[in-house]
Design an enzyme around this catalytic site. Structure first.
Site, PDB file in Angstrom:
ATOM      1  N   GLY A 261     -21.252  34.477 -15.566  1.00  0.00           N
ATOM      2  CA  GLY A 261     -22.535  34.309 -15.958  1.00  0.00           C
ATOM      3  C   GLY A 261     -22.458  34.179 -17.580  1.00  0.00           C
ATOM      4  N   GLY A 262     -21.596  34.716 -18.276  1.00  0.00           N
ATOM      5  CA  GLY A 262     -21.559  34.440 -19.732  1.00  0.00           C
ATOM      6  C   GLY A 262     -21.009  33.396 -20.125  1.00  0.00           C
ATOM      7  CG  ASP A 263     -22.851  29.964 -18.691  1.00  0.00           C
ATOM      8  OD1 ASP A 263     -23.647  30.406 -19.297  1.00  0.00           O
ATOM      9  OD2 ASP A 263     -22.878  29.312 -17.575  1.00  0.00           O
TER      10      ASP A 263
ATOM     11  NE  ARG B 106     -17.103  23.143 -12.244  1.00  0.00           N
ATOM     12  CZ  ARG B 106     -17.698  23.773 -13.325  1.00  0.00           C
ATOM     13  NH1 ARG B 106     -17.852  24.875 -13.022  1.00  0.00           N
ATOM     14  NH2 ARG B 106     -18.121  23.221 -14.463  1.00  0.00           N
TER      15      ARG B 106
ATOM     16  NE  ARG C 270     -20.024  24.363 -21.481  1.00  0.00           N
ATOM     17  CZ  ARG C 270     -20.101  24.782 -20.375  1.00  0.00           C
ATOM     18  NH1 ARG C 270     -19.813  24.023 -19.107  1.00  0.00           N
ATOM     19  NH2 ARG C 270     -20.180  26.106 -20.231  1.00  0.00           N
TER      20      ARG C 270
ATOM     21  CD  GLU D 265     -23.565  23.505 -21.336  1.00  0.00           C
ATOM     22  OE1 GLU D 265     -23.194  24.513 -21.793  1.00  0.00           O
ATOM     23  OE2 GLU D 265     -23.398  23.599 -19.905  1.00  0.00           O
TER      24      GLU D 265
HETATM   25  P1  NAD Z   1     -29.816  32.287 -10.692  1.00  0.00           P
HETATM   26  O1  NAD Z   1     -30.552  32.131 -11.946  1.00  0.00           O
HETATM   27  O2  NAD Z   1     -29.877  31.636  -9.609  1.00  0.00           O
HETATM   28  O3  NAD Z   1     -29.145  33.835 -10.203  1.00  0.00           O
HETATM   29  C1  NAD Z   1     -29.120  34.590 -11.214  1.00  0.00           C
HETATM   30  C2  NAD Z   1     -29.304  36.033 -10.707  1.00  0.00           C
HETATM   31  O4  NAD Z   1     -28.948  37.138 -11.797  1.00  0.00           O
HETATM   32  C3  NAD Z   1     -30.737  36.226 -10.386  1.00  0.00           C
HETATM   33  O5  NAD Z   1     -31.040  36.528  -9.027  1.00  0.00           O
HETATM   34  C4  NAD Z   1     -31.211  37.415 -11.580  1.00  0.00           C
HETATM   35  O6  NAD Z   1     -32.047  38.284 -10.838  1.00  0.00           O
HETATM   36  C5  NAD Z   1     -30.047  38.225 -11.605  1.00  0.00           C
HETATM   37  N1  NAD Z   1     -29.797  39.188 -12.756  1.00  0.00           N
HETATM   38  C6  NAD Z   1     -30.132  38.650 -13.916  1.00  0.00           C
HETATM   39  N2  NAD Z   1     -29.978  39.955 -14.771  1.00  0.00           N
HETATM   40  C7  NAD Z   1     -29.468  40.620 -14.153  1.00  0.00           C
HETATM   41  C8  NAD Z   1     -28.816  42.147 -14.378  1.00  0.00           C
HETATM   42  N3  NAD Z   1     -28.885  42.666 -15.381  1.00  0.00           N
HETATM   43  N4  NAD Z   1     -28.252  42.587 -13.345  1.00  0.00           N
HETATM   44  C9  NAD Z   1     -28.100  42.329 -12.165  1.00  0.00           C
HETATM   45  N5  NAD Z   1     -28.447  40.906 -11.794  1.00  0.00           N
HETATM   46  C10 NAD Z   1     -29.277  40.278 -12.673  1.00  0.00           C
HETATM   47  O7  NAD Z   1     -28.331  31.647 -11.539  1.00  0.00           O
HETATM   48  P2  NAD Z   1     -27.057  31.028 -10.979  1.00  0.00           P
HETATM   49  O8  NAD Z   1     -27.420  29.418 -10.726  1.00  0.00           O
HETATM   50  O9  NAD Z   1     -26.572  31.874  -9.780  1.00  0.00           O
HETATM   51  O10 NAD Z   1     -25.938  31.126 -12.120  1.00  0.00           O
HETATM   52  C11 NAD Z   1     -25.545  32.593 -12.558  1.00  0.00           C
HETATM   53  C12 NAD Z   1     -24.902  32.551 -13.872  1.00  0.00           C
HETATM   54  O11 NAD Z   1     -23.640  31.645 -13.835  1.00  0.00           O
HETATM   55  C13 NAD Z   1     -25.789  31.578 -14.853  1.00  0.00           C
HETATM   56  O12 NAD Z   1     -25.785  32.433 -16.052  1.00  0.00           O
HETATM   57  C14 NAD Z   1     -25.178  30.526 -15.018  1.00  0.00           C
HETATM   58  O13 NAD Z   1     -25.260  29.720 -16.407  1.00  0.00           O
HETATM   59  C15 NAD Z   1     -23.632  30.778 -14.742  1.00  0.00           C
HETATM   60  N6  NAD Z   1     -22.773  29.863 -14.243  1.00  0.00           N
HETATM   61  C16 NAD Z   1     -21.688  29.719 -14.621  1.00  0.00           C
HETATM   62  C17 NAD Z   1     -20.601  28.583 -14.393  1.00  0.00           C
HETATM   63  C18 NAD Z   1     -19.305  28.759 -14.632  1.00  0.00           C
HETATM   64  O14 NAD Z   1     -18.530  27.598 -14.345  1.00  0.00           O
HETATM   65  N7  NAD Z   1     -19.000  29.775 -15.320  1.00  0.00           N
HETATM   66  C19 NAD Z   1     -21.120  27.769 -13.277  1.00  0.00           C
HETATM   67  C20 NAD Z   1     -22.379  27.970 -12.830  1.00  0.00           C
HETATM   68  C21 NAD Z   1     -23.395  28.770 -13.356  1.00  0.00           C
END
Ligand code: NAD
Length: 348
Positions: free
Chosen positions: A234-236, A121, A54, A65
């Site tokens: 989360g690592g993205d 998704r 992307r 993105e």
């Molecule tokens: P969000 O900000 O709503 O939630 C993230 C949560 O992580 C928060 O509640 C925060 O307190 C918690 N957190 C942060 N550091 C932490 C730690 N060290 N230990 C435990 N908890 C911790 O975000 P979201 O919308 O739920 O998205 C979560 C992650 O997923 C983001 O990094 C996002 O970019 C990623 N994501 C990936 C995809 C994918 O396709 N892979 C899709 C959507 C989101």
């Protein structure tokens, strides 16, 4: 390909409100199951898709993105952001919208919100991968990071995988409390935990879903027992990971589209020779997925454009005969296609 909407100038737009009505009408778990199948069906025809990493515009606080793909018949793109510091400002970390279009005319077919659709998704993709890689009979999932994505991930693993218990951990207790409340009526056993270490105890699947613009260590090597499946969401993004690299050394790692994941995934911590398997190869039988009970499987999820394409096609296919959309005139439609200026003047 479904017919061009008529009149030509109007296309369906699915607002956030209508997406909520849509999902609540059919039921979250049913939508998650159907999306899982739709995404898998497209992964099984991987070779038909145009694929590029992307386009990412990075800034100090996050990333914006664009995620395009096409199967030669339809084209789609998603606009999505990732801003971990947004929550503190009252905004979503991830917000999105997307468009589905015909390839033969280049005309759009549907515009839709995709913040909810991305959560759905992403959860469906996690479940699709887990049903091929997680240990047989998995019943317990640890969920580290209890933010916007959390309940979707939990419900997809319940509906698709038969998960019965979710063990929650977040650095912010309020996030865990919110998730406990939201899953109260789900028939899942919900266990809030005081540490990530406690959350992974007894779990066969571990989902990491945290947001921090950093090389974080949500899981250390000693927390990962033999035989588990890690669903790392989360690592993205470059500079944004969740797993200690020693875990990667022990795991068999599965990715969506390798060129994109090398840039954005957990594997950015490893050198270019680190072996990974694109997940579609497991579905096609070209690669082995889980082959032994002690194997650690890792889905290094970053989110790929075909998953959004599948989700857009799925929503579009179910709109006919419903009122979960409104028509918008996104396209200029002069009676004489060459008289665009005349159309403008007649409206004066
Ligand atoms: P969000 O900000 O709503 O939630 C993230 C949560 O992580 C928060 O509640 C925060 O307190 C918690 N957190 C942060 N550091 C932490 C730690 N060290 N230990 C435990 N908890 C911790 O975000 P979201 O919308 O739920 O998205 C979560 C992650 O997923 C983001 O990094 C996002 O970019 C990623 N994501 C990936 C995809 C994918 O396709 N892979 C899709 C959507 C989101």
């Amino acid at each position: 390909m479904p017919p061009i909407p008529s009149p030509l100038a109007y296309i369906p737009f699915v607002s956030v409100e209508n997406m909520m009505r849509f999902v609540n009408h059919f039921g979250v778990e049913k939508v998650l199951c159907e999306l899982t199948d739709a995404i898998e069906a497209d992964y099984r025809r991987w070779g038909e898709f145009e694929k590029i990493p992307r386009l990412a515009s990075h800034s100090r606080d996050g990333v914006i993105e664009l995620m395009p793909t096409s199967d030669g018949e339809a084209f789609s793109f998603k606009y999505v952001n990732g801003h971990p510091s947004n929550t503190a400002k009252g905004f979503q970390t991830v917000a999105a919208f997307g468009l589905l279009a015909r390839v033969d005319t280049g005309y759009p077919l549907m515009l839709t919100e995709m913040t909810l659709l991305t959560a759905l998704r992403t959860a469906a993709t996690s479940a699709m991968v887990a049903r091929h890689l997680a240990p047989a009979g998995a019943k317990v999932m640890a969920m580290i990071g209890n933010g916007a994505q959390a309940e979707f991930q939990a419900l997809a693993m319940k509906a698709v995988m038969g998960i019965e218990e979710i063990r929650l951990y977040d650095v912010d207790l309020a996030a865990t409390d919110k998730t406990v409340r939201n899953l109260r009526d789900s028939d899942l056993r919900i266990t809030p935990c005081r540490s990530a270490q406690e959350a992974v105890e007894g779990a066969q699947i571990v989902t990491t879903c945290t947001a921090d613009k950093a090389y974080a260590t949500i899981l250390t090597d000693n927390m990962v027992g033999a035989g588990i499946h890690i669903n790392a969401i989360g690592g993205d993004c470059p500079g944004k990971t969740e797993l200690h690299k020693d875990i990667l050394s022990r795991a068999d790692t599965f990715v969506e589209f390798e060129p994109q994941t090398r840039i954005e995934g957990e594997i950015q911590q490893m050198d270019a020779a680190y072996p990974v398997t694109e997940f579609w190869r497991v579905l096609s039988g070209d690669a082995v997925g889980r082959h032994d009970a002690r194997q650690i499987t890792l889905f290094d999820s970053v989110g790929f454009a075909t998953e959004d394409f599948s989700a857009l096609r799925y929503i579009y296919s179910k709109l006919q005969g419903t009122d979960f959309f409104q028509d918008i005139d996104i396209l200029a439609d002069p009676d004489d296609p060459r008289d665009l200026f005349g159309m403008l003047r007649r409206a004066a």
